[in-house]
Structure formats: C-alpha cells, structure tokens
Design a protein around this motif. Sequence first.
Motif, PDB file in Angstrom:
ATOM      1  N   GLU A 232      74.980  23.956  61.563  1.00 39.02           N
ATOM      2  CA  GLU A 232      76.230  23.288  61.196  1.00 39.02           C
ATOM      3  C   GLU A 232      76.297  22.914  59.714  1.00 39.02           C
ATOM      4  O   GLU A 232      77.190  22.184  59.311  1.00 39.02           O
ATOM      5  N   GLY A 233      75.358  23.394  58.915  1.00 31.41           N
ATOM      6  CA  GLY A 233      75.518  23.250  57.472  1.00 31.41           C
ATOM      7  C   GLY A 233      74.646  22.245  56.768  1.00 31.41           C
ATOM      8  O   GLY A 233      74.894  21.936  55.593  1.00 31.41           O
ATOM      9  N   ALA A 234      73.613  21.716  57.418  1.00 34.04           N
ATOM     10  CA  ALA A 234      72.734  20.750  56.748  1.00 34.04           C
ATOM     11  C   ALA A 234      72.164  21.336  55.465  1.00 34.04           C
ATOM     12  O   ALA A 234      71.776  22.505  55.409  1.00 34.04           O
ATOM     13  N   THR A 235      72.103  20.522  54.429  1.00 36.47           N
ATOM     14  CA  THR A 235      71.444  20.933  53.186  1.00 36.47           C
ATOM     15  C   THR A 235      70.123  20.202  52.991  1.00 36.47           C
ATOM     16  O   THR A 235      69.296  20.620  52.187  1.00 36.47           O
ATOM     17  N   ILE A 236      69.919  19.084  53.695  1.00 35.74           N
ATOM     18  CA  ILE A 236      68.639  18.394  53.746  1.00 35.74           C
ATOM     19  C   ILE A 236      68.345  18.075  55.206  1.00 35.74           C
ATOM     20  O   ILE A 236      69.188  17.490  55.893  1.00 35.74           O
ATOM     21  N   VAL A 237      67.167  18.473  55.678  1.00 40.98           N
ATOM     22  CA  VAL A 237      66.724  18.072  57.017  1.00 40.98           C
ATOM     23  C   VAL A 237      65.564  17.103  56.857  1.00 40.98           C
ATOM     24  O   VAL A 237      64.689  17.291  56.018  1.00 40.98           O
ATOM     25  N   ARG A 238      65.561  16.045  57.659  1.00 42.81           N
ATOM     26  CA  ARG A 238      64.592  14.961  57.540  1.00 42.81           C
ATOM     27  C   ARG A 238      63.577  15.080  58.679  1.00 42.81           C
ATOM     28  O   ARG A 238      63.867  14.713  59.813  1.00 42.81           O
ATOM     29  N   ILE A 239      62.401  15.578  58.379  1.00 41.24           N
ATOM     30  CA  ILE A 239      61.432  15.935  59.401  1.00 41.24           C
ATOM     31  C   ILE A 239      60.160  15.107  59.238  1.00 41.24           C
ATOM     32  O   ILE A 239      59.518  15.139  58.183  1.00 41.24           O
ATOM     33  N   GLY A 240      59.797  14.383  60.295  1.00 36.52           N
ATOM     34  CA  GLY A 240      58.586  13.574  60.251  1.00 36.52           C
ATOM     35  C   GLY A 240      57.554  14.010  61.269  1.00 36.52           C
ATOM     36  O   GLY A 240      56.489  14.518  60.934  1.00 36.52           O
ATOM     37  N   THR A 241      57.859  13.832  62.552  1.00 40.00           N
ATOM     38  CA  THR A 241      56.898  14.095  63.622  1.00 40.00           C
ATOM     39  C   THR A 241      56.374  15.520  63.593  1.00 40.00           C
ATOM     40  O   THR A 241      55.179  15.757  63.792  1.00 40.00           O
ATOM     41  N   ALA A 242      57.236  16.490  63.373  1.00 45.17           N
ATOM     42  CA  ALA A 242      56.812  17.890  63.386  1.00 45.17           C
ATOM     43  C   ALA A 242      55.869  18.218  62.229  1.00 45.17           C
ATOM     44  O   ALA A 242      55.196  19.248  62.264  1.00 45.17           O
ATOM     45  N   ILE A 243      55.811  17.351  61.221  1.00 38.31           N
ATOM     46  CA  ILE A 243      54.889  17.555  60.096  1.00 38.31           C
ATOM     47  C   ILE A 243      53.651  16.686  60.236  1.00 38.31           C
ATOM     48  O   ILE A 243      52.519  17.176  60.186  1.00 38.31           O
ATOM     49  N   PHE A 244      53.865  15.389  60.425  1.00 44.05           N
ATOM     50  CA  PHE A 244      52.755  14.435  60.382  1.00 44.05           C
ATOM     51  C   PHE A 244      52.187  14.079  61.751  1.00 44.05           C
ATOM     52  O   PHE A 244      51.141  13.450  61.841  1.00 44.05           O
ATOM     53  N   GLY A 245      52.892  14.424  62.824  1.00 36.74           N
ATOM     54  CA  GLY A 245      52.443  14.060  64.157  1.00 36.74           C
ATOM     55  C   GLY A 245      53.127  12.789  64.651  1.00 36.74           C
ATOM     56  O   GLY A 245      54.009  12.234  63.998  1.00 36.74           O
ATOM     57  N   ALA A 246      52.697  12.326  65.819  1.00 34.86           N
ATOM     58  CA  ALA A 246      53.293  11.127  66.415  1.00 34.86           C
ATOM     59  C   ALA A 246      52.971   9.895  65.581  1.00 34.86           C
ATOM     60  O   ALA A 246      51.875   9.770  65.015  1.00 34.86           O
ATOM     61  N   ARG A 247      53.929   8.963  65.514  1.00 37.73           N
ATOM     62  CA  ARG A 247      53.747   7.751  64.719  1.00 37.73           C
ATOM     63  C   ARG A 247      53.070   6.657  65.517  1.00 37.73           C
ATOM     64  O   ARG A 247      53.275   6.538  66.722  1.00 37.73           O
TER      65      ARG A 247
END
Length: 251
Positions: A232-247
């Motif tokens: 749908e056109g995002a230019t910035i995606v904010r990704i945490g868990t998929a990079i750093f793991g569970a918080r």
Amino acid sequence: MRGVRIIRNVAPRIGNQGFMPDLAHNLDAVHQRIALAAQVAGRDPRSIALLAVSKTFPAEDIRAAHAEGQRAFGENYVQESLTKIEALSDLRASIEWHFIGPLQSNKTRPVAEHFDWVHSVDRLKIAQRLSEQRPDNLPPLNVCLQVNISGEASKSGVTPEEALRVAREVASLPKLRLRGLMAIPEPAGDVEQQRAPHRALRELFEKLRAEGLELDTLSMGMSGDLEAAVLEGATIVRIGTAIFGARDYSH
C-alpha cells in the motif's frame, strides 16, 4: 497474500549471555520480505527504508546491527534512548535516530536535541515544542504526523478528518520539516485485512499532497504486517521483533 512468500523470523542463536538474535540473518530475511513485497507491488525495494526498532534492546545490539549495515534505529522511550545515544556517540555521524513512541510535552527537549526524526507527532502542541527546542546548529527535525487511522480509543494520533488542518499548521513551523504520515493500525488477521487501514493512510497522504503539502514519507508497517504496508505504499517500515527477537519488558 497471493504471490508473496512471507519469511518469518528465524530461531535465535545461543550466545555467551543466553539467547541472542542472529542479526545478520534476521536483517537479511527482513530485506528479502521487503524486496518480495515490493516486487509484487511493482515497486523499487530501494524506495522502502528499513527502520530497526531497537526499544528495550541494549546498545550492543544496535552496534551489532550497525556493523551489518543498518543505519536507522527507532526508539520509544526518552530516557532509555538517551542512554543508548550516549553509549553509541562514536557512531553518531552514521546513525539516524528516530523517535517513534508517545511523546509527552515535558520530554520534548531531549528529543528535539538528539533525534533526527520524530514519527509520533500526535498534536500541534508537541510540534510547537519540538520546533521551539530544536537547536539552531542542527538541521530541521524531520517529523511525521501520527494518524489514528483505525479510530482506536487506545491509540494516539489525529483523526483523518483533522489531519489536513494539523498538517498545515505543523508544516508552517520553523526548525521542523513535515515529511509525511505515520500510523499503527489495529491488528488484523490476514494480509488483505491488514491492507485496508494502510490503504486508508495512503489515500489520506495522497489527499494532503493534492492540497499542496510537500510530503514524501509513509511510515507504516511492522513485523506482522510488513507486506501489507509495502503493497500500500509504505516508504518506511518499522521492524523490531523480526530483527532483534522477542522483547523483555521485565526491566
């Protein structure tokens, strides 16, 4: 989602201090997800920036991700982020700090002084304080107007109906550069359901651009709905868990 294979987070490796994410592998997997969704959408994957959401994770994890080429990091908590910014001061020239959490008016000064972006401007008062407190020696602070696109009572943000008025007022402030819109849509079950609020934010974005606002940023999409956001056109995606793991919020 037809034509898109969703690559989920891989199992973490075990490090000397317990479970640690394999950041290189995870970052690569996220970039693959972005590229695959962009291909389906007919978009250039280079038009979609990855913001690694590092809230609750230590400075050492940010340093490790930086060593793998990641440059933009998102933080939610003012005091925690200031500690990490100081610990990583040697990397300041090559790190872009984004504040993405709720921002109280009494905590705007350190954000204005230390961050490059604020995604969570949810009312005019916050924008005014950021503008007033942005140091003269720094470039304009990039900001996004947060929109409560799903109408949830628990979510911050302006309503879609008031977005144009507030955006115009924010855009007129000195020391700020209004870049676009941000939203945290209500969770939905599948990609098609997830696309609806992202589509609504994109349509609002296009409406504001048609009204003369010079916007270039749609900050939307997280680990669970990245594909829908890119479609749908995002230019910035904010990704945490998929990079750093569970918080771990216990601390």
